[in-house]
Design a protein around this motif. Structure first.
Motif, PDB file in Angstrom:
ATOM      1  N   PHE A 193     -24.949  88.607  81.502  1.00  0.00           N
ATOM      2  CA  PHE A 193     -26.150  88.914  80.724  1.00  0.00           C
ATOM      3  C   PHE A 193     -27.115  87.730  80.726  1.00  0.00           C
ATOM      4  O   PHE A 193     -28.331  87.906  80.782  1.00  0.00           O
ATOM      5  N   ILE A 223      -7.753  90.845  79.204  1.00  0.00           N
ATOM      6  CA  ILE A 223      -8.970  91.605  78.935  1.00  0.00           C
ATOM      7  C   ILE A 223     -10.002  90.729  78.228  1.00  0.00           C
ATOM      8  O   ILE A 223     -11.210  90.889  78.432  1.00  0.00           O
ATOM      9  N   PRO A 267     -19.547  93.737  73.931  1.00  0.00           N
ATOM     10  CA  PRO A 267     -18.455  93.923  74.887  1.00  0.00           C
ATOM     11  C   PRO A 267     -17.091  93.708  74.242  1.00  0.00           C
ATOM     12  O   PRO A 267     -16.125  94.411  74.554  1.00  0.00           O
ATOM     13  N   ALA A 268     -17.030  92.737  73.307  1.00  0.00           N
ATOM     14  CA  ALA A 268     -15.745  92.469  72.668  1.00  0.00           C
ATOM     15  C   ALA A 268     -15.240  93.707  71.943  1.00  0.00           C
ATOM     16  O   ALA A 268     -14.050  94.029  71.999  1.00  0.00           O
ATOM     17  N   VAL A 318     -20.833  87.564  79.134  1.00  0.00           N
ATOM     18  CA  VAL A 318     -21.889  86.693  78.609  1.00  0.00           C
ATOM     19  C   VAL A 318     -22.633  86.031  79.757  1.00  0.00           C
ATOM     20  O   VAL A 318     -23.860  85.972  79.779  1.00  0.00           O
ATOM     21  N   TRP A 362     -24.493  90.142  72.824  1.00  0.00           N
ATOM     22  CA  TRP A 362     -23.747  90.508  74.024  1.00  0.00           C
ATOM     23  C   TRP A 362     -22.421  89.782  74.150  1.00  0.00           C
ATOM     24  O   TRP A 362     -21.773  89.842  75.181  1.00  0.00           O
ATOM     25  N   THR A 363     -22.043  89.061  73.108  1.00  0.00           N
ATOM     26  CA  THR A 363     -20.642  88.664  73.026  1.00  0.00           C
ATOM     27  C   THR A 363     -19.870  89.711  72.239  1.00  0.00           C
ATOM     28  O   THR A 363     -18.780  90.135  72.616  1.00  0.00           O
ATOM     29  N   ILE A 373     -29.004  87.692  83.965  1.00  0.00           N
ATOM     30  CA  ILE A 373     -30.049  88.721  84.014  1.00  0.00           C
ATOM     31  C   ILE A 373     -31.208  88.305  83.119  1.00  0.00           C
ATOM     32  O   ILE A 373     -32.379  88.444  83.487  1.00  0.00           O
ATOM     33  N   ASN A 430     -31.572  82.308  72.846  1.00  0.00           N
ATOM     34  CA  ASN A 430     -31.780  83.164  71.703  1.00  0.00           C
ATOM     35  C   ASN A 430     -30.415  83.525  71.154  1.00  0.00           C
ATOM     36  O   ASN A 430     -29.649  84.257  71.772  1.00  0.00           O
ATOM     37  N   VAL A 450     -15.012  88.969  78.208  1.00  0.00           N
ATOM     38  CA  VAL A 450     -16.096  88.612  77.283  1.00  0.00           C
ATOM     39  C   VAL A 450     -16.926  87.439  77.800  1.00  0.00           C
ATOM     40  O   VAL A 450     -18.142  87.592  77.986  1.00  0.00           O
ATOM     41  N   ILE A 510     -20.758  91.596  89.094  1.00  0.00           N
ATOM     42  CA  ILE A 510     -20.650  92.730  88.170  1.00  0.00           C
ATOM     43  C   ILE A 510     -19.745  93.794  88.777  1.00  0.00           C
ATOM     44  O   ILE A 510     -18.811  94.289  88.141  1.00  0.00           O
ATOM     45  N   LEU A 514     -14.113  96.318  74.462  1.00  0.00           N
ATOM     46  CA  LEU A 514     -12.847  95.905  75.053  1.00  0.00           C
ATOM     47  C   LEU A 514     -11.704  96.053  74.058  1.00  0.00           C
ATOM     48  O   LEU A 514     -10.589  96.427  74.423  1.00  0.00           O
ATOM     49  N   ILE A 520     -21.802 100.084  81.729  1.00  0.00           N
ATOM     50  CA  ILE A 520     -22.174  98.676  81.861  1.00  0.00           C
ATOM     51  C   ILE A 520     -22.614  98.372  83.287  1.00  0.00           C
ATOM     52  O   ILE A 520     -23.620  97.699  83.524  1.00  0.00           O
ATOM     53  N   LEU A 541     -29.383  87.259  70.671  1.00  0.00           N
ATOM     54  CA  LEU A 541     -29.002  87.961  71.896  1.00  0.00           C
ATOM     55  C   LEU A 541     -27.599  87.560  72.331  1.00  0.00           C
ATOM     56  O   LEU A 541     -26.770  88.398  72.661  1.00  0.00           O
ATOM     57  N   GLU A 542     -27.341  86.258  72.306  1.00  0.00           N
ATOM     58  CA  GLU A 542     -26.026  85.786  72.750  1.00  0.00           C
ATOM     59  C   GLU A 542     -24.918  86.419  71.920  1.00  0.00           C
ATOM     60  O   GLU A 542     -23.911  86.876  72.446  1.00  0.00           O
ATOM     61  N   PHE A 575     -30.996  80.894  80.999  1.00  0.00           N
ATOM     62  CA  PHE A 575     -30.924  81.413  79.635  1.00  0.00           C
ATOM     63  C   PHE A 575     -29.569  81.065  79.027  1.00  0.00           C
ATOM     64  O   PHE A 575     -28.525  81.290  79.628  1.00  0.00           O
ATOM     65  N   THR A 633     -26.393  97.063  84.098  1.00  0.00           N
ATOM     66  CA  THR A 633     -26.624  95.699  84.576  1.00  0.00           C
ATOM     67  C   THR A 633     -27.174  95.683  85.995  1.00  0.00           C
ATOM     68  O   THR A 633     -28.086  94.912  86.291  1.00  0.00           O
TER      69      THR A 633
END
Lengths: 237, 362, 107, 594
Positions: free
Chosen positions: D362, D351, B138-139, D359, B134-135, D365, B127, D355, D390, B142, B96, B130-131, D309, B100
């Motif tokens: 991202f 942890i 990673p969840a 978010v 990327w929620t 970016i 969008n 999340v 990051i 993790l 990651i 996408l949201e 975004f 990034t």
């Protein structure tokens, strides 16, 4: 000068999106302050809970708060604190009535109920002073708790090893938390007196706005609200 | 005087720098550009890219260069579990991290505002796909880490297995006192109010179990045997930290804490592995405890069971330290005792403090 | 100004009665159970007191402190923070208990 | 009419009411900022001093003895002073720079400007908030010169170390002053926080619905809520600590034998204090980072000429972070004797924070993707922020895992983690904010851009140079808060790396004077912006006149018709559409973003 006042001077457009909750800033601020203060009290009460859970024994409230100052004998459990609770509840009611009269622009009513509220607050503080004095006489202090598993004991007996003292945290937490609450009551009484003086001088009558009474009232009810939990944790459970 | 001149020069340099910057700013404007960013944009974008390359290469290079000091080789069973968790986490977070960082700087470079270009930014405010992606991704990663983490945590923190030996470590400002239970396998009672110049942990000698409790100034443990360390503090917070064994637990006055672990590499083996004849396992304090915090070193030796038993038999009991007349020493004379007890390093001074009445802090 | 029309003297008096009755109930139960039923499970009794106290707190907040007559958004933004106390209380009581267990098991 | 009145009002002000006891949010913002900068220099200087000791533990620096006297006997800092330095460095940077300096500045500056209000709800309380902060600052500053030194028990002031003067010299008067200063600080932060929350909720201009607010305001809003709800825990904890220190109670103290005597206190728990402290302490790190996140969102969007975004996702993630920040505090205490079961729950909750943080990253970016990026100094720092966030964020996943934390707890890995994710990122956010809003602070003057570029790259390089190698030292197990590693063969193998870190720290500290010179010289010599809106930004503050006066807008406050992020919208004439521009016919038809 408040921002609202500046707005009125500079040019007002407080239409539309302003005051979305129909509550003016002062009252809202008082509410958030009270929430913050609630967290302070909550933290203290949580400390109480934590330390009590970590103690292997805790005095039974019925055996600790079992006297009425000025009355002989130890057979009146919780009676005195009930009186204190009622004083606070009634003073809350008189405060609501003051706010009520304030909204109706009734200056005389406000003064009358404020006076009653102040008397109630002072009475509560007096009662608390009596109770503290009594407990201190019985031997409760920040360093010693006479309410042991075998009933009321003296420091000498504990030192001699013939009796077991109760957890010292009981006294420390009792004095700290009721003292902190008492400080709030005291400051509430002082604020109430200031507000009363202002009312008598017609400050709110002139501005046509008794919201200050309402804000102070919120504080006063909050003190009552905290007492509900202090009462619960120290006197009931 | 020299400092004053130095200070004035420093201020003058800054003012000069400011003036140079102003000149640069003005030149950029005078060249007829709308604002001064168009010219500097190119350089800043390049610098950004340059930074990224330096940064990432630096990271990779330095990680390789220092890789042999990462997590000193584990000498306990659960230590390897921790290292494994560390590496798994390092793998996923590393991915990651690199993705990034690279995207960030590449985008910064690629989508810079360019001179003369009529390109407009893409109007792309949201969008949902996408949201959600990327929620959720990673969840899930993790969640995976959490499952392993909770499992290993429960394993490490589980009650000590049957057949563990016990020892007790008491921390004070600034050192450690160790206690082994003696022949009866039981620790005697202690009460902090009994602590004085000779009774360093407040051992209650009226308790039968206390009479054979053994005092040591350093730690010796048998290999491949689970050991439960009971951790105590006498004054402030300390922390029982054994870096090589992945052991760390606060010593809290008034609240007993504990940690069990199973050392499985002896000091001798470790010396061979490290090719260092001087190597010693070390105990350190890892919770700030005052001015001597950095000085609470003790050595930890891991040997075979026989070595351990031999070593233990050479140690003295607390009872003999507290009341030498009543609890005469069984085997060794007092001078011999002093010899075995005192390590030959700088900690010596503090040990003397222990047995004398100079416990007062200045 | 907030909807002051909401509260009336009748409501104030009704709230006073409710608060008084609940307080007397609490005291009464504490005394009766303390005197005559010492074996009554303590946790149940405590739960009872907690529920009654929360009831009192509700009435004080809703009526005396006027919350019942405020807009929903305002009530939400002010009181939502109190949710955070739930975990604070649970975690700390659990911790307190674990110190007791620690001290008696390992002390 | 309104116009002339406003100006008349401005001229009435005396020097004292304009510059000192000012009730104007812009002046208060400047006061907070400048006090914060002064504290930043002091705190930074402290770090240079203790880095000298850590980098070259055997060297002697005669200048130190000249400057510090008996605290640096023979040119080497003594351990007591070293611990006082790290304690005060932490306290100053966390509370006085990154809480008051950051929130105080940008909340005050931006809330009324960006939501379209004349001032804060209560300007008086706002002024008091600053002066309580100033009083706290003065007391904390005075404590540096106490004969036994300032507080030295760590910024977390764990008892019993902080409760017993016998334990460390700083726990006497130094600690008393610390507690008094922090009590005043809490009052200040409460007054500020109440004002911010209420102003945002109640005083938005027409059309400024909650979901049209810039993300800066959202971030500050949640920051203020966190402050209002979490500082009480510190207040309660500090009061109990004061009782333990002064009145012999035993809330935190038990079974202690120190200085040759056994103390009477029994039954208390030092862990209790840690819980209460971290119930504030953990939300506190979000108090520090959230405003920076808000500033960065705004700066990135403006300078990438692209809407931020996932505006709603950003708000929800701030909300999620706010909520989670209150229920994860004990992850600072995995190795403190915390119950392991509770520990595992705290690990899970901790942890989860990764999340919403992921978010946000991202989304940032994605914001610069296909943008049209203009590298102003503010933009550079905003990108630097994302990079450090990051870098520091991923190490949080190691530390949040209680199993790994067994080895990493209280090592330099932790120092690296929180400095990168919280200190560096927040400072970067602060720099971004100052460069970006400087024209609003100082009447349209701009900061020197080229000096800004130099400042940024010097800071970024040295910052990573300081904190990246600390990961390696920490992974080797070296504990933090060590005055010297010479006694331990396991820890003393990093002399070269420590010297490198110290060198970077000193250069990095010196580089900050580029900023300071730029900041103060630009007040007088800065180029005047040609337009009201030098960055072509959408938000309301750029519609106010350059001249400051109490009330912000002459005449009516502009009405808001759209969200703050209509950059490069297809069909629009410019690449930005200010919030005050009414929606066009087409825009009314299309589904609104917000």
């Amino acid at each position: 000068m408040s921002a609202e006042a500046i707005t009125q001077k500079v040019g007002n457009i407080w239409g539309g999106g302003t005051r979305p909750f129909n509550v003016r800033y002062g009252k809202m601020m008082m509410w958030f302050f009270l929430i913050s203060d609630a967290f302070t009290f909550a933290t203290l009460l949580i400390v109480y809970g934590t330390l009590r859970f970590s103690a292997d024994w805790w005095p039974e409230p019925l055996n600790v708060f079992n006297t009425i100052p000025g009355v002989h004998g130890n057979s009146y459990p919780l009676v005195f604190v009930t009186i204190m609770t009622f004083i606070l509840i009634v003073s809350s009611v008189t405060m609501v009535l003051a706010v009520y009269d304030g909204h109706h622009g009734n200056k005389k009513g406000v003064i009358k109920w404020m006076v009653y509220t102040i008397i109630g607050g002072a009475a509560f503080l007096g009662c608390q002073a009596l109770e503290w004095t009594h407990l201190i006489h019985e031997g409760l202090s920040l360093y010693f708790n006479p309410f042991g598993p075998d009933g009321l004991v003296t420091k000498e007996a504990v030192m001699a090893g013939t009796a077991v003292a109760g957890p010292t945290h009981f006294g420390q937490l009792f004095f700290f938390i009721t003292g902190f609450h008492g400080t709030h009551v005291l400051s509430g009484v002082v604020i109430n007196i200031i507000i009363l003086v202002n009312t008598v001088n017609g400050v709110y009558e002139k501005s046509g706005d008794y919201e200050m009474i309402e804000k102070v009232g919120l504080y006063w009810h909050f003190v009552d609200l905290v007492w509900v939990f202090v009462f619960l944790l120290f006197y009931l459970i | 005087m020299a400092y004053l001149i130095g200070g004035i020069v420093f201020v003058l340099v800054l003012v000069l720098l400011y003036q140079i910057g102003t000149v640069f700013d003005l030149i950029a404007i005078n060249k007829g550009q709308d604002d001064l960013y168009e010219k500097s944009n190119k350089y800043n974008a390049l610098f950004m890219l340059g930074f990224m390359v330096t940064f990432l290469v630096g990271i990779v290079w330095s990680s390789v260069a220092y890789s042999d000091t990462f997590l000193p080789e584990s000498s306990s069973e659960h230590g390897r579990l921790i290292d494994e968790m560390f590496n798994i986490t390092l793998f996923w977070t590393g991915i990651i991290f690199f993705i990034t960082q690279i995207l960030l700087f590449i985008f910064a470079f690629k989508y810079r505002m360019q001179k003369g270009s009529k390109r407009k930014a893409l109007f792309f405010p949201e969008n949902d796909t996408l949201e959600i992606a990327w929620t959720v991704v990673p969840a899930i990663v993790l969640l995976g880490l959490l499952v392993i983490g909770v499992k290993s945590w429960n394993k490490v923190m589980s009650p000590p297995p049957a057949g563990s030996i016990e020892m007790e470590a008491t921390a004070y400002q600034f050192g450690w006192i160790f206690r082994y239970p003696g022949a009866d396998g039981k620790f005697g009672k202690r009460d902090y109010k009994l602590i004085d110049g000779t009774n360093s942990i407040g051992l209650d000698l009226t308790d039968e179990a206390a009479k054979d409790d053994i005092y040591t100034s350093d730690v010796f443990l048998p290999v491949d045997v689970p050991t439960l360390v009971k951790i105590r503090a006498r004054d402030v917070l300390h922390n029982f930290y054994l870096p090589h064994f992945r052991v760390k637990m606060d010593a809290v006055p008034g609240i007993p804490t504990r940690f069990w672990f199973k050392p499985d590499v002896t000091t001798v083996e470790m010396r061979e592995n490290m090719k260092d004849a001087e190597f010693e396992y070390e105990l350190a304090c890892a919770e700030m405890c005052g001015a001597g915090h950095y000085n609470m070193r003790r050595t930890v030796t891991i040997g075979t069971m026989e070595e351990f038993e031999k070593w233990l038999s050479e140690q003295v009991t607390f009872a003999s330290l507290i009341d030498p007349d009543k609890y005469a020493m069984a085997e060794s004379t007092e001078s011999e005792m002093m010899e075995t007890e005192m390590p030959s390093d700088s900690i010596m001074v503090e040990n003397q403090e222990l047995t004398t009445d100079s416990l007062q802090i200045n | 100004m907030s909807a002051e029309g909401g509260i009336t003297k009748q409501i104030i008096m009704k709230t006073l009665v409710i608060l008084s009755v609940v307080t007397i109930l609490e005291i009464g139960v504490a005394l009766i159970i303390g005197a005559y039923f010492p074996t009554f499970p303590k946790w149940l009794l405590n739960l009872f007191f907690v529920v009654l106290s929360l009831l009192k707190a509700f009435y004080i907040t809703a009526e005396f402190m006027h919350m019942k007559y405020e807009t929903k958004g305002f009530v939400f933004w002010t009181l939502i923070g109190l949710v955070l106390l739930v975990w604070f209380i649970i975690a700390m009581l659990y911790e307190g208990n674990s110190w007791l267990v620690n001290n008696s098991t390992w002390g | 009419m309104a116009d002339t009145h406003a100006h008349g009002h401005h001229h009435e002000e005396s020097f004292i009411s304009k510059y000192i006891f000012s009730q104007d949010h812009k002046m208060i913002a400047k006061q907070f900022l400048i006090t914060g900068i002064i504290w930043g220099v002091i705190g930074g200087l402290m770090s240079v001093l203790f880095r000298l000791q850590l980098g070259w533990p055997l060297e002697k620096f005669p200048i130190l003895e000249t400057l510090l006297g008996h605290w640096a006997e023979g040119g080497q800092i003594v351990p007591e002073f070293y611990y006082a330095l790290v304690t005060m460095h932490g306290t100053i940077l966390v509370f006085f720079v990154l809480t008051a300096g950051l929130s105080g500045t940008f909340a005050n500056l931006l809330i009324p400007y960006q939501i379209g209000a004349r001032d804060m709800a209560s300007p008086l309380l706002n002024m008091l908030s600053f002066w309580f902060f100033f009083l706290a600052s003065a007391i904390m500053f005075y404590s540096l010169f106490l004969p036994h030194g300032p507080a030295a028990g760590g910024w977390t002031i764990y008892p019993p170390l902080s409760a017993l003067p016998q334990a460390i010299p700083g726990s006497g008067d130094g600690m008393t002053f610390w507690l008094i200063a922090m009590a005043l600080f809490i009052v200040s932060s409460l007054m500020g926080g109440l004002n911010y929350v209420v102003t945002i909720l109640n005083m938005r201009t027409k059309g400024m619905s909650m979901t049209r607010m810039p993300l800066t305001i959202w971030a500050i809003f949640f920051t203020a809520i966190i402050g209002v709800l979490s500082f009480p825990a510190l207040l309660a904890a500090a009061l109990l600590l004061i009782f333990d220190r002064s009145f012999g109670t035993s809330f935190y103290l038990a079974d202690i034998f120190i200085g040759g005597e056994a103390l009477p206190q029994v039954g208390g728990s030092p862990i209790l204090f840690q819980h209460l402290f971290w119930f504030l302490g953990h939300p506190e790190v979000y108090i520090v980072i959230l405003p920076a996140m808000g500033i960065v969102s705004e700066v990135l969007s403006t300078n990438a000429r692209k809407p931020i975004f996932g505006y709603m996702a950003m708000i929800y993630s701030i909300l999620g972070i706010t909520f989670l920040s209150f229920i994860v505090w004990a992850h600072h205490m995995f190795m403190s004797g915390l119950n392991p079961f509770i520990g595992s729950i705290f690990m899970v909750l901790t942890i989860i924070i990764a999340v919403p943080s992921a978010v946000k990253v991202f989304n940032w970016i994605a914001t610069i993707w296909k943008g049209n990026i203009r590298f102003t100094p503010a933009m550079l720092f905003a990108i630097g922020f994302v990079s450090t966030f990051i870098a520091g964020g991923v190490t949080g996943i190691f530390l949040g895992n209680s199993t790994i934390d067994i080895q990493l707890h209280d090592t330099y890995f932790v120092v690296a983690h929180f400095h990168i994710v919280m200190a560096l990122s927040a400072i970067f956010g602060m720099f971004a904010g100052v460069y970006h809003w400087y024209p609003k602070l100082f009447h349209g003057r701009m900061m020197n851009s080229h000096m800004g570029y130099l400042h940024f790259f010097a800071t970024l390089l040295t910052a990573y140079g300081v904190f990246w190698p600390m990961h390696y030292i920490g992974m080797a197990g070296v504990p933090r808060r060590y005055y010297s590693f010479e006694n331990f063969t396991t820890f003393n193998q990093f002399d070269g790396l420590n010297a490198f870190i110290s060198a970077c720290a000193i250069i990095g500290f010196a580089a900050q004077f580029i900023f300071i010179a730029n900041f103060f010289l630009s007040i007088f010599w800065g180029r005047k912006s040609k337009t009201l809106n030098p960055w072509n930004s959408n938000t309301l503050e750029w519609t106010t006149p350059l001249e400051h006066f109490h009330g912000n807008w002459p005449g009516e406050i502009p009405e808001v018709h759209r969200w703050a992020y209509d950059y490069s919208k297809p069909g629009a004439e410019n690449d930005y559409i200010p919030q005050t521009t009414p929606l066009t016919e087409e825009e009314l038809k299309e589904p609104a973003h917000h």
